[in-house]
Write a protein that holds these residues in place. Structure first.
Motif, PDB file in Angstrom:
ATOM      1  N   ILE A  69       0.835  -1.199   0.000  1.00  0.00           N
ATOM      2  CA  ILE A  69       0.000   0.000   0.000  1.00  0.00           C
ATOM      3  C   ILE A  69       0.867   1.245   0.000  1.00  0.00           C
ATOM      4  CG2 ILE A  69      -1.744   1.272   1.291  1.00  0.00           C
ATOM      5  CD1 ILE A  69      -2.037  -1.794   2.531  1.00  0.00           C
ATOM      6  N   ARG A  70       1.936   1.165   0.789  1.00  0.00           N
ATOM      7  CA  ARG A  70       2.800   2.334   0.870  1.00  0.00           C
ATOM      8  C   ARG A  70       3.486   2.610  -0.467  1.00  0.00           C
ATOM      9  NH1 ARG A  70       4.813   4.133   5.888  1.00  0.00           N
ATOM     10  NH2 ARG A  70       3.487   3.440   7.558  1.00  0.00           N
ATOM     11  N   GLN A  71       3.744   1.547  -1.215  1.00  0.00           N
ATOM     12  CA  GLN A  71       4.411   1.756  -2.497  1.00  0.00           C
ATOM     13  C   GLN A  71       3.431   2.221  -3.562  1.00  0.00           C
ATOM     14  OE1 GLN A  71       6.095  -2.055  -3.136  1.00  0.00           O
ATOM     15  NE2 GLN A  71       7.895  -1.635  -1.897  1.00  0.00           N
ATOM     16  N   GLY A  72       2.173   1.877  -3.364  1.00  0.00           N
ATOM     17  CA  GLY A  72       1.167   2.288  -4.328  1.00  0.00           C
ATOM     18  C   GLY A  72       1.039   1.271  -5.440  1.00  0.00           C
ATOM     19  N   GLY A  73      -0.152   1.198  -6.045  1.00  0.00           N
ATOM     20  CA  GLY A  73      -0.401   0.253  -7.118  1.00  0.00           C
ATOM     21  C   GLY A  73       0.292   0.735  -8.370  1.00  0.00           C
ATOM     22  N   ASP A  74      -0.412   1.527  -9.204  1.00  0.00           N
ATOM     23  CA  ASP A  74       0.304   2.128 -10.310  1.00  0.00           C
ATOM     24  C   ASP A  74       0.285   3.636 -10.104  1.00  0.00           C
ATOM     25  OD1 ASP A  74      -2.574   1.411 -12.230  1.00  0.00           O
ATOM     26  OD2 ASP A  74      -1.973   3.375 -11.516  1.00  0.00           O
ATOM     27  N   SER A  75       0.866   4.349 -11.030  1.00  0.00           N
ATOM     28  CA  SER A  75       1.057   5.769 -10.765  1.00  0.00           C
ATOM     29  C   SER A  75      -0.106   6.618 -11.253  1.00  0.00           C
ATOM     30  CB  SER A  75       2.356   6.222 -11.428  1.00  0.00           C
ATOM     31  OG  SER A  75       2.235   5.994 -12.820  1.00  0.00           O
ATOM     32  N   ALA A  76      -1.162   5.998 -11.793  1.00  0.00           N
ATOM     33  CA  ALA A  76      -2.286   6.782 -12.291  1.00  0.00           C
ATOM     34  C   ALA A  76      -2.881   7.631 -11.173  1.00  0.00           C
ATOM     35  CB  ALA A  76      -3.350   5.855 -12.860  1.00  0.00           C
ATOM     36  N   VAL A  77      -3.159   8.871 -11.497  1.00  0.00           N
ATOM     37  CA  VAL A  77      -3.708   9.785 -10.495  1.00  0.00           C
ATOM     38  C   VAL A  77      -5.224   9.650 -10.477  1.00  0.00           C
ATOM     39  CG1 VAL A  77      -3.947  12.194  -9.848  1.00  0.00           C
ATOM     40  CG2 VAL A  77      -1.781  11.361 -10.742  1.00  0.00           C
ATOM     41  N   THR A  78      -5.787   9.327  -9.320  1.00  0.00           N
ATOM     42  CA  THR A  78      -7.223   9.109  -9.208  1.00  0.00           C
ATOM     43  C   THR A  78      -7.951  10.309  -8.620  1.00  0.00           C
ATOM     44  OG1 THR A  78      -6.822   6.762  -8.931  1.00  0.00           O
ATOM     45  CG2 THR A  78      -8.962   7.553  -8.262  1.00  0.00           C
TER      46      THR A  78
END
Ligand SMILES: Nc1ncnc2c1ncn2[C@@H]1O[C@H](COP(=O)(O)OP(=O)(O)OP(=O)(O)O)[C@@H](O)[C@H]1O
Ligand SMILES: [Mg+2]
Length: 333
Positions: free
Chosen positions: A5-14
């Protein structure tokens, strides 16, 4: 940290917001003074701030319940004003589900909500069972909601937000753990992590520094309608030097003379905490600079900084009264 979670899934901004402002009342009081935010998909983002900082106002604008006076925001790719109904279909907002009927069981509530989203009786039963399992409510499924603990109730709210199909990809949780006991809080954190691990984007507000530190990949420190700092917990901690030198002073005069430089104040014990990188060279230089005659400092100790220190360091210059209020502000973490 290897936590996904801390690393994040992908970099798409939601979730993205630019220059949000909002004023209330007459004469107008500016509550948000230019908020910029970007939250990546599959990540947990914490808006951290004291009472009245503007957290709820920000969430309400992003969730389309209030309009900003100026600025723009997009959620799940939709403009919060022009595409309001698309935004609403993409999000879940906790607190919105006052629709939970206390006299009915958790299972009955979820089934009814699933039916309201147009699912068949069988599909609704299946969906309810699945969500009860996922939020660890299966054992309590047949009990009236009024018998649930605070933590169970919040988890049912989260489940209720997911009942539709497709599931919303964006969650706004406004102070989801305020008032919960430590165990319920842990359980709710687990549920939030689980949402993000499945690819949902979570924006939560909190007054608890520990919560932001433990749960969120990125944290924005909101103070008086502005973002005072933004980044990972580690980024924010490094902004105040990584370490804190706590000095126990010999007199009230010495204490008052130094108080302005401190990020931690404890007047009862005449203790002040000063930011430092923790190196021997810097600590020695600080001690020499602060107390050249060797009379004003009784003892010292060195600590790693906490988010508390960051928070106080980055918000304390906003008001001259903060020095007296900060010890209490940190006490409930
Ligand atoms: N509808 C409103 N009318 C007038 N003032 C408002 C309104 N909503 C919020 N405010 C004011 O805006 C400021 C920010 O409020 P907001 O609820 O966003 O803060 P918050 O960070 O969520 O605080 P808390 O931690 O107490 O929930 C406060 O001073 C509040 O009194
Ligand atoms: Mg609020």
């Amino acid at each position: 940290m290897t936590d996904p979670i801390r690393q994040g899934g992908d970099s798409a901004v939601t979730i993205e917001a630019y220059g949000l402002t909002k004023s209330y009342g007459k004469p107008a009081v500016r509550v948000l003074d230019g908020i910029d935010l970007q939250v990546g998909r599959g990540t947990v983002f914490a808006l951290l701030g004291p009472n009245g900082a503007g957290k709820t106002t920000t969430v309400r604008i992003l969730a389309t319940l209030t309009e900003a006076d100026s600025g723009t925001a997009r959620v799940a790719g939709y403009d919060v004003v022009a595409d309001r109904s698309s935004v609403r279909r993409s999000i879940s907002l906790t607190g919105q589900f006052a629709a939970v009927d206390e006299t009915q069981t958790g299972e009955e509530n979820l089934r009814m909500m699933a039916r309201l989203t147009g699912q068949s009786r069988a599909a609704a039963r299946h969906r309810a069972a699945e969500l009860l399992e996922r939020f660890d409510l299966t054992a309590a499924a047949r009990r009236p909601v009024r018998t649930y603990s605070g933590g169970m109730r919040r988890r049912l709210d989260l489940a209720a937000g997911l009942v539709g199909s497709p599931e919303p990809g964006v969650f706004f949780l406004d102070e989801p753990t305020t008032g919960l006991d430590p165990r319920s809080r842990q359980e709710l954190w687990e549920a939030v992590r689980e949402l993000a691990a499945r690819g949902a984007t979570v924006l939560l507000t909190t007054q608890y520094l520990e919560e932001a530190d433990r749960l969120a990949g990125r944290i924005a420190l909101l103070n008086r309608g502005r973002i005072a700092a933004e980044g990972t917990a580690a980024d924010l901690k490094s902004r105040v030097g990584g370490h804190r030198l706590d000095l126990v002073l010999t007199s009230q005069e010495a204490y008052l003379k130094l108080a302005g430089r401190a990020v931690h104040h404890s007047p009862e014990t005449l203790t002040l905490g000063i930011p430092t990188d923790g190196s021997a060279a810097q600590v020695r230089a600080l001690l020499d600079e602060i107390d050249p005659a060797g009379r004003e400092i009784e003892r010292f100790s060195l600590h790693s900084v906490t988010l508390d220190d960051v928070f106080l360091a980055l918000t304390s210059n906003a008001s001259t009264t903060d020095a007296t209020t900060t010890p209490e502000a940190s006490a409930h973490v």
